[in-house]
Design a protein around this motif. Sequence first.
Motif, short mmCIF file in Angstrom:
data_model
loop_
_atom_site.label_atom_id
_atom_site.label_comp_id
_atom_site.label_asym_id
_atom_site.label_seq_id
_atom_site.Cartn_x
_atom_site.Cartn_y
_atom_site.Cartn_z
N THR A 1 24.44 75.74 61.19
CA THR A 1 24.31 74.44 61.63
C THR A 1 24.74 74.08 60.25
O THR A 1 25.39 74.39 59.14
N GLY A 2 25.24 72.49 60.57
CA GLY A 2 25.95 71.63 59.41
C GLY A 2 24.79 71.55 58.30
O GLY A 2 25.24 71.60 57.12
N SER A 3 23.53 71.37 58.51
CA SER A 3 22.58 71.33 57.36
C SER A 3 22.55 72.82 56.50
O SER A 3 22.43 72.55 55.40
N THR A 4 22.79 73.83 57.27
CA THR A 4 22.89 75.03 56.12
C THR A 4 23.89 74.83 55.37
O THR A 4 23.96 75.27 54.22
N ALA A 5 25.18 74.49 56.00
CA ALA A 5 26.43 74.28 55.08
C ALA A 5 26.12 73.38 53.99
O ALA A 5 26.65 73.52 52.80
N HIS A 6 25.42 72.20 54.35
CA HIS A 6 25.38 71.26 53.49
C HIS A 6 24.37 71.62 52.24
O HIS A 6 24.90 71.41 50.93
N PHE A 7 23.27 72.22 52.44
CA PHE A 7 22.40 72.63 51.33
C PHE A 7 23.00 73.95 50.65
O PHE A 7 23.06 74.22 49.32
N GLN A 8 23.97 74.96 51.24
CA GLN A 8 24.89 75.84 50.36
C GLN A 8 25.79 75.19 49.79
O GLN A 8 26.04 75.66 48.58
N SER A 9 26.38 74.08 50.16
CA SER A 9 27.43 73.63 49.52
C SER A 9 26.88 73.16 48.05
O SER A 9 27.68 72.97 47.09
N LEU B 1 37.89 61.14 53.85
CA LEU B 1 36.77 61.79 53.08
C LEU B 1 36.86 62.42 51.97
O LEU B 1 35.50 62.78 51.42
N LEU B 2 37.85 62.63 51.34
CA LEU B 2 38.15 63.44 50.17
C LEU B 2 38.11 62.73 48.81
O LEU B 2 38.85 61.53 48.76
N GLU B 3 37.70 63.21 47.79
CA GLU B 3 37.79 62.78 46.45
C GLU B 3 39.25 62.80 46.16
O GLU B 3 40.30 63.54 46.52
N PRO B 4 39.65 61.60 45.43
CA PRO B 4 41.20 61.57 44.96
C PRO B 4 41.64 62.84 44.17
O PRO B 4 42.96 63.01 44.29
N GLY C 1 33.01 72.90 54.06
CA GLY C 1 34.34 72.98 53.24
C GLY C 1 34.41 71.52 52.20
O GLY C 1 34.77 71.30 51.29
N THR C 2 34.38 70.48 53.11
CA THR C 2 34.59 69.15 53.02
C THR C 2 33.54 68.72 51.68
O THR C 2 33.81 68.21 50.67
N ILE C 3 32.23 69.09 52.07
CA ILE C 3 31.29 68.66 51.14
C ILE C 3 31.22 69.59 49.85
O ILE C 3 31.01 68.70 48.81
N VAL C 4 31.42 70.64 49.89
CA VAL C 4 31.61 71.41 48.57
C VAL C 4 32.70 71.17 47.59
O VAL C 4 32.51 70.73 46.43
N ALA C 5 33.90 70.78 48.37
CA ALA C 5 34.87 70.48 47.89
C ALA C 5 34.91 68.91 46.98
O ALA C 5 35.08 68.81 46.00
N ASN C 6 34.21 68.15 47.84
CA ASN C 6 33.93 66.74 47.13
C ASN C 6 32.91 66.72 45.98
O ASN C 6 32.81 66.08 45.03
N ASN C 7 32.00 67.88 46.24
CA ASN C 7 30.89 67.97 45.33
C ASN C 7 31.50 68.67 44.02
O ASN C 7 31.20 68.18 42.72
N VAL C 8 32.39 69.84 44.05
CA VAL C 8 33.03 70.21 42.85
C VAL C 8 33.81 69.24 42.31
O VAL C 8 33.88 68.88 41.10
N ALA C 9 34.52 68.31 43.04
CA ALA C 9 35.50 67.13 42.46
C ALA C 9 34.78 66.46 41.52
O ALA C 9 35.31 65.67 40.77
N ARG C 10 33.59 65.90 42.24
CA ARG C 10 32.85 65.11 41.08
C ARG C 10 32.26 65.47 40.06
O ARG C 10 32.29 64.91 38.93
N ALA D 1 29.52 63.73 54.07
CA ALA D 1 30.61 64.75 53.95
C ALA D 1 31.34 64.41 52.65
O ALA D 1 32.04 65.25 52.18
N ARG D 2 31.41 63.11 52.14
CA ARG D 2 31.81 62.77 51.01
C ARG D 2 31.16 63.31 49.77
O ARG D 2 31.61 63.03 48.86
N GLY D 3 29.98 63.68 49.92
CA GLY D 3 29.10 64.20 48.93
C GLY D 3 28.23 63.07 48.32
O GLY D 3 27.75 63.43 47.25
N LEU D 4 28.06 62.38 48.98
CA LEU D 4 27.28 61.41 48.33
C LEU D 4 25.79 61.23 48.69
O LEU D 4 24.90 60.83 48.15
N LEU D 5 25.37 62.01 49.78
CA LEU D 5 23.93 62.12 50.24
C LEU D 5 23.66 63.59 50.17
O LEU D 5 24.33 64.56 50.53
#
Lengths: 377, 76
Positions: free
Chosen positions: A295-303, A69-72, A12-21, A373-377
Amino acid sequence: MKILFVGGGMGGTIVANNVARRLAREVREGKVQITMLSATDQHWYQPGLLYVAFGKMGMNDIVREQTSLLEPGIQFFVDPVEEFELAQNKVRTKGGVVHDYDMLVIATGCEAVYDEVPGLAETSETPYTREGAVRMFKRLRDFEGGKVAVVVGVPHKCPIAPIEITFMLHEFFEKRGIRDKVELKYTYPIARIHNIENIATWAVPEFERMEVDYETFFNMKEVDVENKIVHSEEGTEKEFDLLVTVPPHRGMKVIEENNLGEGGWIPTDRYSLQMEGHENVYVLGDTSNLPISKTGSTAHFQSEVIGENIASIFRTGSATREYDGKVYCFIEADQDRATNACFNYIDPPEIKAPTKSMHMLKMSYNQWYWSSARGLL
Amino acid sequence: MSETKVVDARNTFCPGPLMELISFMKRADVGDQMELLSTDDGSANDVPQWIAKVGHELVSNEKIDDVWHIVVKKVK
């Protein structure tokens, strides 16, 4: 457009930051509203628990304030959802607040459950929970020798963990100088010692080198607490002085209670990651019913896919990407060496010999995670 | 009335078809039938092997257009 994220874990955190950026300007202009609802104000790096259990990381190393960790542009509330009203595009929280949405992302994850195996909770150690990881380290530190059994529940997150835990137990006891006093026994639910054939083929000689006894087709049925014996559904048993478990998992109760998915797993399209029957609902990570690694990596790539598609839908009215099943896992071979596995729906993983540099990369990632998690990597 | 559920584990490596089937069997009711779809040839052997070990029933096991269709019944 209102975009609502339910769940503030890794996915949730990675994809929310991704969308916010991606939609930063639209958020500033008030055209897009991004909201996240979570059960906690803390964010735990769950893979770090394995290192806590072996005394290599402290609990303070693997936790951050969620808001840090979240975008403003993301509005964050500690107020978990209790009711999903998908037909009305609304959710109702524990605090009684109703949030409506245009797009919903569900990333509530899954949790270890012990009630499926009588006796397991009272007898076993595990690195899968915060309390469990601390307790496991104390047991390992004080263990003087005997029979150590590794038992694996189904389904479970981090599919590589059973083998990693076993490697690390071997190494831990060796460094403590008591390996010759430990009978290390590994069990696994299916016909080989890992579900990925290449990993199983690689790990067998490693187990033999480490003198790890192993038994396949072993699904926990119950634990005889008094006599310290774990019985399997297949009719076999293992005696133990120390029982280490990868516990069975289930999706979160709120998912099942709202009839979103049997077992707490939401039926999800494997390519679009949309909830079946609901075009404006995305599901990722451990929350989906997809037959892929939890796994976290699955969530990461899906995000990355979901983030790009939500932004694209806002701007063009249609999604642009499909998830290809990509998963990347580090595999700790002992306390100093690691290898990795990368695969997708089509290509199986190729396993290379473990190296110290790959272990250092994994240890580095344990720190980089916060950027991830911040969506930077 | 028991039901037949489809467990679609085609084109996946991890956790794999048998692990998916075990998860579904845990949640199923006695009498339920499950049809496992798998593109892993190993499933044709290890699924019947596991079913025999735990005492469930193998209803059918056939390959159709490169996909294994393995139907099992939970009997206890």
